[in-house]
Write a protein that holds these residues in place. Structure first.
Motif, PDB file in Angstrom:
ATOM      1  N   THR A 138      52.961 111.032 -12.666  1.00  0.00           N
ATOM      2  CA  THR A 138      52.128 112.042 -11.518  1.00  0.00           C
ATOM      3  C   THR A 138      51.569 112.467 -11.411  1.00  0.00           C
ATOM      4  O   THR A 138      50.356 113.733 -11.263  1.00  0.00           O
ATOM      5  CB  THR A 138      52.686 111.559 -10.547  1.00  0.00           C
ATOM      6  OG1 THR A 138      54.075 112.927 -10.408  1.00  0.00           O
ATOM      7  CG2 THR A 138      53.669 110.629  -9.989  1.00  0.00           C
ATOM      8  N   LEU A 171      64.427 105.417  -2.201  1.00  0.00           N
ATOM      9  CA  LEU A 171      63.437 106.387  -2.175  1.00  0.00           C
ATOM     10  C   LEU A 171      62.455 104.657  -1.000  1.00  0.00           C
ATOM     11  O   LEU A 171      60.986 104.621  -1.170  1.00  0.00           O
ATOM     12  CB  LEU A 171      61.828 107.133  -2.892  1.00  0.00           C
ATOM     13  CG  LEU A 171      63.008 107.841  -3.205  1.00  0.00           C
ATOM     14  CD1 LEU A 171      62.392 108.601  -4.249  1.00  0.00           C
ATOM     15  CD2 LEU A 171      63.002 108.870  -2.460  1.00  0.00           C
ATOM     16  N   ARG A 174      54.009 105.262  -8.198  1.00  0.00           N
ATOM     17  CA  ARG A 174      54.536 104.261  -6.828  1.00  0.00           C
ATOM     18  C   ARG A 174      55.587 103.012  -7.403  1.00  0.00           C
ATOM     19  O   ARG A 174      55.963 102.349  -6.313  1.00  0.00           O
ATOM     20  CB  ARG A 174      53.292 103.540  -6.150  1.00  0.00           C
ATOM     21  CG  ARG A 174      52.368 103.068  -7.222  1.00  0.00           C
ATOM     22  CD  ARG A 174      50.995 102.474  -6.915  1.00  0.00           C
ATOM     23  NE  ARG A 174      50.763 101.673  -5.797  1.00  0.00           N
ATOM     24  CZ  ARG A 174      50.015 102.146  -4.929  1.00  0.00           C
ATOM     25  NH1 ARG A 174      49.457 103.112  -4.154  1.00  0.00           N
ATOM     26  NH2 ARG A 174      50.009 101.018  -3.571  1.00  0.00           N
ATOM     27  N   VAL A 217      57.775 110.950  -8.670  1.00  0.00           N
ATOM     28  CA  VAL A 217      58.331 109.649  -8.536  1.00  0.00           C
ATOM     29  C   VAL A 217      56.842 108.538  -8.202  1.00  0.00           C
ATOM     30  O   VAL A 217      56.090 108.381  -7.439  1.00  0.00           O
ATOM     31  CB  VAL A 217      58.957 108.976  -7.572  1.00  0.00           C
ATOM     32  CG1 VAL A 217      59.529 108.235  -7.361  1.00  0.00           C
ATOM     33  CG2 VAL A 217      59.776 110.639  -7.103  1.00  0.00           C
ATOM     34  N   HIS A 261      54.278 113.356  -5.068  1.00  0.00           N
ATOM     35  CA  HIS A 261      54.338 115.163  -5.329  1.00  0.00           C
ATOM     36  C   HIS A 261      55.978 115.044  -5.774  1.00  0.00           C
ATOM     37  O   HIS A 261      56.107 116.672  -5.853  1.00  0.00           O
ATOM     38  CB  HIS A 261      54.409 115.843  -3.586  1.00  0.00           C
ATOM     39  CG  HIS A 261      55.276 115.050  -2.434  1.00  0.00           C
ATOM     40  ND1 HIS A 261      55.080 113.838  -2.360  1.00  0.00           N
ATOM     41  CD2 HIS A 261      56.467 115.828  -2.288  1.00  0.00           C
ATOM     42  CE1 HIS A 261      56.108 113.571  -1.452  1.00  0.00           C
ATOM     43  NE2 HIS A 261      57.056 114.827  -1.020  1.00  0.00           N
ATOM     44  N   LEU A 262      57.004 114.757  -5.699  1.00  0.00           N
ATOM     45  CA  LEU A 262      58.046 114.410  -6.482  1.00  0.00           C
ATOM     46  C   LEU A 262      58.094 113.607  -8.133  1.00  0.00           C
ATOM     47  O   LEU A 262      59.143 114.301  -7.930  1.00  0.00           O
ATOM     48  CB  LEU A 262      59.012 114.262  -5.377  1.00  0.00           C
ATOM     49  CG  LEU A 262      59.232 114.080  -3.855  1.00  0.00           C
ATOM     50  CD1 LEU A 262      60.080 113.610  -2.933  1.00  0.00           C
ATOM     51  CD2 LEU A 262      59.687 116.118  -3.346  1.00  0.00           C
ATOM     52  N   HIS A 288      54.749 109.482  -2.910  1.00  0.00           N
ATOM     53  CA  HIS A 288      56.390 110.434  -3.122  1.00  0.00           C
ATOM     54  C   HIS A 288      55.861 111.027  -4.782  1.00  0.00           C
ATOM     55  O   HIS A 288      56.663 111.625  -5.612  1.00  0.00           O
ATOM     56  CB  HIS A 288      57.550 109.779  -3.545  1.00  0.00           C
ATOM     57  CG  HIS A 288      58.501 108.857  -2.233  1.00  0.00           C
ATOM     58  ND1 HIS A 288      58.400 109.706  -1.575  1.00  0.00           N
ATOM     59  CD2 HIS A 288      57.911 107.908  -2.383  1.00  0.00           C
ATOM     60  CE1 HIS A 288      59.344 108.700  -0.442  1.00  0.00           C
ATOM     61  NE2 HIS A 288      58.836 107.677  -1.137  1.00  0.00           N
ATOM     62  N   ARG A 310      56.559 102.605  -4.193  1.00  0.00           N
ATOM     63  CA  ARG A 310      57.621 103.458  -3.468  1.00  0.00           C
ATOM     64  C   ARG A 310      55.934 104.600  -3.166  1.00  0.00           C
ATOM     65  O   ARG A 310      56.803 105.603  -3.922  1.00  0.00           O
ATOM     66  CB  ARG A 310      58.622 104.446  -3.724  1.00  0.00           C
ATOM     67  CG  ARG A 310      58.654 104.771  -5.512  1.00  0.00           C
ATOM     68  CD  ARG A 310      60.172 104.468  -5.534  1.00  0.00           C
ATOM     69  NE  ARG A 310      61.506 103.819  -4.963  1.00  0.00           N
ATOM     70  CZ  ARG A 310      61.367 103.289  -6.587  1.00  0.00           C
ATOM     71  NH1 ARG A 310      61.264 102.773  -7.940  1.00  0.00           N
ATOM     72  NH2 ARG A 310      62.555 101.881  -6.318  1.00  0.00           N
TER      73      ARG A 310
END
Length: 289
Positions: free
Chosen positions: A254, A129, A32, A30, A27-28, A25, A22
């Protein structure tokens, strides 16, 4: 037993559902996620006639075993291992028909770390997501496999490949990781930077889907202050206080507050996924592109 599903007979040390992950994301907060050895997962899907985004099973060192509730075509790729169907030898790296009620057993890795079990139709868990991947860091996606768990399957759309055995790269006897220096290599002494790209490290048994940890010479810092947390990318080589480099893999955080001395080329990361504990590791600096 006529429905399209697998029942977990032996979950193994760590078996998870993975697809292409995924991305997008961070910035959230989350990661990959996704299959650590993406080429091996993609090959398994091709062998059973799945599209590349289909979800597969990723085993870790000890394999797994599942019982088919209906006849299914499977293929095992990645780390070489013994494959059996109801105790009879089956081919690794090729499509195999598993009859209804039969048990597919994916044995321990002979070399490497992670094998990939692709099933025609794919593992049909609900996406989160946009991905069906298990993320060990954030907890998103399905839980790791457990005995007696039922895994539902999608509808097979294409015929399996007509091959005897598909060629695959061997797991590394020595892991060579090409790195682009920085962005925080100036936080280390010149001797430490030279040691990083000339010293010999080994894969630590503490490695996991979050990061490949190493054992070897500690890297001394030139800057002893605190670094404000900043964004982390796949392949970042972070150096924690013990001075031993850690290569961030698919489930990496992240953000992080330890300095990143370099970033591994993405094309080298599938080999990192198959580097067993104790395998030598060398970091080789390459020019920025």
């Amino acid at each position: 037993m006529t429905d399209r599903a697998l029942v977990v007979v032996r979950a193994g040390a760590l078996t998870t559902v993975q697809d292409r992950g995924r991305p997008g994301h961070a910035h959230l907060g989350v990661p990959r996620s996704g299959a650590l050895d993406a080429p091996a997962a993609a090959l398994g899907n091709r062998l059973v006639g799945n599209p590349p985004e289909a979800a597969v099973l990723e085993t870790t060192l000890t394999g797994c075993a599942v019982r088919a509730r209906s006849a299914v075509t499977v293929a095992v790729a990645g780390a070489p291992c013994r494959v059996t169907v109801d105790g009879r030898p089956a081919t690794w790296g090729a499509p195999v028909l598993v009859a209804a009620g039969a048990v597919l057993d994916v044995g321990p890795a002979v070399s490497g770390v992670r094998s990939y079990v692709a099933v025609a139709g794919g593992i049909a868990v609900d996406p989160v997501l946009g991905s069906r991947s298990t993320d060990l860091l954030s907890g998103l996606g399905p839980a790791p496999l457990a005995d007696r768990m039922v895994l539902h399957l999608g509808r097979a759309r294409f015929a399996p490949a007509r091959v005897d055995v598909a060629p695959q790269p061997a797991p590394p006897a020595e892991l060579v990781l090409r790195i682009t220096p920085g962005p925080r290599d100036d936080w280390f002494t010149p001797d430490a930077v030279r040691l990083f790209t000339s010293g010999l490290y080994r894969v630590s048994a503490a490695s996991n889907r979050i990061g490949l940890r190493t054992e070897g010479p500690a890297l001394q810092r030139a800057v002893t202050g605190e670094l404000a947390s900043e964004g982390m990318v796949l392949g970042a080589v972070q150096v924690p206080p013990d001075g031993r480099p850690v290569v961030f893999l698919a489930d990496h955080p992240t953000t992080g507050g330890y300095p990143v001395i370099g970033v591994v080329r993405p094309s080298d990361l599938p080999s990192a996924a198959q580097a067993a504990p104790g395998i030598p590791v060398r970091f080789v600096a390459v020019r920025r592109r």
